[in-house]
Scaffold this motif. Structure first.
Motif, PDB file in Angstrom:
ATOM      1  N   SER A 207       0.828  -1.202   0.000  1.00  0.00           N
ATOM      2  CA  SER A 207       0.000   0.000   0.000  1.00  0.00           C
ATOM      3  C   SER A 207       0.867   1.260   0.000  1.00  0.00           C
ATOM      4  O   SER A 207       0.585   2.238  -0.714  1.00  0.00           O
ATOM      5  CB  SER A 207      -0.921   0.005   1.224  1.00  0.00           C
ATOM      6  OG  SER A 207      -1.655   1.205   1.311  1.00  0.00           O
TER       7      SER A 207
ATOM      8  N   THR B 258      -2.867   4.093   5.321  1.00  0.00           N
ATOM      9  CA  THR B 258      -3.157   2.669   5.127  1.00  0.00           C
ATOM     10  C   THR B 258      -3.902   2.099   6.314  1.00  0.00           C
ATOM     11  O   THR B 258      -4.877   1.345   6.154  1.00  0.00           O
ATOM     12  CB  THR B 258      -1.845   1.890   4.912  1.00  0.00           C
ATOM     13  OG1 THR B 258      -1.188   2.382   3.740  1.00  0.00           O
ATOM     14  CG2 THR B 258      -2.116   0.402   4.751  1.00  0.00           C
TER      15      THR B 258
ATOM     16  N   LEU C 122      -4.822  -0.764  -5.085  1.00  0.00           N
ATOM     17  CA  LEU C 122      -4.861  -0.387  -3.665  1.00  0.00           C
ATOM     18  C   LEU C 122      -6.009  -1.103  -2.959  1.00  0.00           C
ATOM     19  O   LEU C 122      -5.856  -1.564  -1.823  1.00  0.00           O
ATOM     20  CB  LEU C 122      -5.011   1.123  -3.522  1.00  0.00           C
ATOM     21  CG  LEU C 122      -5.014   1.650  -2.082  1.00  0.00           C
ATOM     22  CD1 LEU C 122      -3.700   1.303  -1.375  1.00  0.00           C
ATOM     23  CD2 LEU C 122      -5.247   3.153  -2.041  1.00  0.00           C
TER      24      LEU C 122
ATOM     25  N   LEU D 244      -5.549  -3.527   0.260  1.00  0.00           N
ATOM     26  CA  LEU D 244      -6.229  -3.233   1.519  1.00  0.00           C
ATOM     27  C   LEU D 244      -7.213  -4.338   1.894  1.00  0.00           C
ATOM     28  O   LEU D 244      -7.402  -4.634   3.079  1.00  0.00           O
ATOM     29  CB  LEU D 244      -6.963  -1.895   1.422  1.00  0.00           C
ATOM     30  CG  LEU D 244      -6.079  -0.666   1.222  1.00  0.00           C
ATOM     31  CD1 LEU D 244      -6.926   0.576   1.027  1.00  0.00           C
ATOM     32  CD2 LEU D 244      -5.140  -0.481   2.402  1.00  0.00           C
TER      33      LEU D 244
END
Length: 430
Positions: free
Chosen positions: A138, A157, A317, A321
């Motif tokens: 990330s 993050t 991303l 995540l």
């Protein structure tokens, strides 16, 4: 980088995130949060596994390692596929029929409650380590898009993972996994297609690889290291709470088994696509060597129009995540069921969900602090280490119960089960 790139990135990520967190209002109890009331069909089981297993390591980490070491970067995704196949063949029935919430709870029924807590603690430690890999991935994206510093990237993050993990629990993880699947294949197929087109096919890419470095074998990476990493993947996936949590959440044995098989088919091709991109960059962009973790974000920035590159970066991303959120969810489930709850049922369902979410927040804060110990580390290095630790804590005991349950009463077997994680940690230190 033009502002239009950053604005498109933000809007895309926000749009996908809103779809992902809409599950939050539907979670009314700890059982729904942890195992979706055991209602998932086979695709739902697969979405949970993919949503957590396929993340920054399978995308950014694979391209990074393909750039530095060649085809050995495929160990993670091929090992993941093999592990899911073995899970479906030999372990899905036994795990689903027990009706447990954590794998350590299952082991504790035969080896005692003390071993349950010991196993849960070691397993959670392994997942903590894997979360570091997702943070690093990330950070690579955020720094490539916004040029944030390390501290800002870690804090952002942490907040984004918190949104995902505190929202929908295991059902939310499944929804994220479904979105991730389509985003993942769209992004990686497109990137690999561009790499093959620009590089003149695989023959053209291979012809321009550095001479004297074995990028198409395992000697540069290390054959012994490759074997150990593959073994770590096999036992690690079969020992990790969040992956097995998908099996526990299945509506029946058939759904559990087929969900594992579907994951085994879907995951390995992602590694092939990542290797193609990594090898192309190694053949044509020596400047990436200064920061190989930025290899995939660099490729997106160089070879796609700003709007499309921003869309793809936002998708990656989300992929990263989602995996981090799933791992935090696995640790939270262990903490809540094996230490806080320990078999008790809270009459107030709202209170139980609050406790679970508070536990998740504590786990996330602790994991973010761990990230600062390895900001310059290779993403896959953290992942293989964590897989081995999880496997040392769970895999041997799981095999005893599935294949030779009579040995569960042996004190020697129990002693060895306690000893294995200690031996693994000592070997890592040495």
């Amino acid at each position: 980088m033009p502002y239009i790139y950053q604005i498109t990135f933000i809007l895309t990520f926000l749009g996908i995130s809103i779809l992902s967190v809409r599950r939050s209002a539907k979670v009314q109890s700890a059982d729904e949060f942890s195992v979706a009331s055991r209602s998932l069909a086979a695709p739902g089981v697969s979405w949970v596994i993919i949503g957590t297993l396929v993340g920054g390591v399978s995308t950014i980490g694979t391209v990074q390692t393909a750039y530095t070491h060649g085809i050995s970067a495929g160990i993670f995704t091929f090992g993941s596929g093999l592990s899911c196949f073995v899970l479906g063949c030999f372990f899905a029935r036994a795990l689903r029929e027990e009706g447990v919430v954590t794998v350590s709870e299952y082991l504790g029924r035969f080896f005692g409650q003390r071993f349950r807590r010991y196993c849960s603690a070691i397993n959670s430690m392994g997942m903590f380590i894997h979360v570091v890999g997702q943070f690093l991935a990330s950070i690579a994206i955020l720094q490539a898009v916004f040029h944030f510093g390390d501290v800002a990237s870690v804090l952002i993050t942490m907040c984004l993972i918190g949104v995902f993990v505190l929202s929908g629990g295991i059902a939310g993880a499944g929804l994220i996994g479904k979105i991730k699947f389509f985003m993942l294949y769209l992004i990686m197929l497109t990137c690999a297609g561009v790499a093959l087109s620009k590089g003149g096919g695989m023959e053209g890419i291979i012809s321009r690889l550095p001479v004297g470095i074995d990028m198409l074998g395992f000697s540069h990476y290390g054959i012994k290291t490759a074997v150990l990493d593959m073994f770590s993947m096999l036992v690690g996936v079969l020992s990790t709470q969040i992956y097995l949590q998908a099996i526990f959440s299945a509506r029946d044995v058939r759904a559990a088994r087929n969900g594992a098989f579907l994951s085994a088919i879907i995951i390995p091709p992602v590694g092939v696509l990542g290797i193609i991109v990594g090898l192309y960059l190694r053949a044509n962009h020596p400047e990436v060597a200064a920061s190989p973790a930025q290899a995939l974000p660099y490729f997106l920035e160089q070879y796609f129009p700003p709007l499309l590159a921003a869309f793809f970066s936002a998708g990656i991303l989300l992929i990263v995540l989602g995996t981090g959120a799933g791992l935090v969810l696995g640790v939270t489930t262990n903490l809540y069921n094996d230490f806080i709850c320990q078999g008790r049922v809270f009459e107030n369902k709202t209170r139980s969900v609050t406790i679970v979410r508070a536990s998740a927040l504590l786990v996330l804060l602790s994991a973010s602090l761990l990230v600062f110990t390895g900001l310059d580390s290779t993403i896959l290095k953290w992942s293989y280490m964590s897989m081995g630790l999880r496997g040392a804590a769970v895999f041997a005991g799981l095999c005893v119960l599935v294949f030779c349950q009579k040995l569960a009463s042996s004190r020697l077997v129990l002693f060895l089960l306690y000893l294995l994680p200690v031996m693994y940690i000592v070997l890592q230190i040495l």
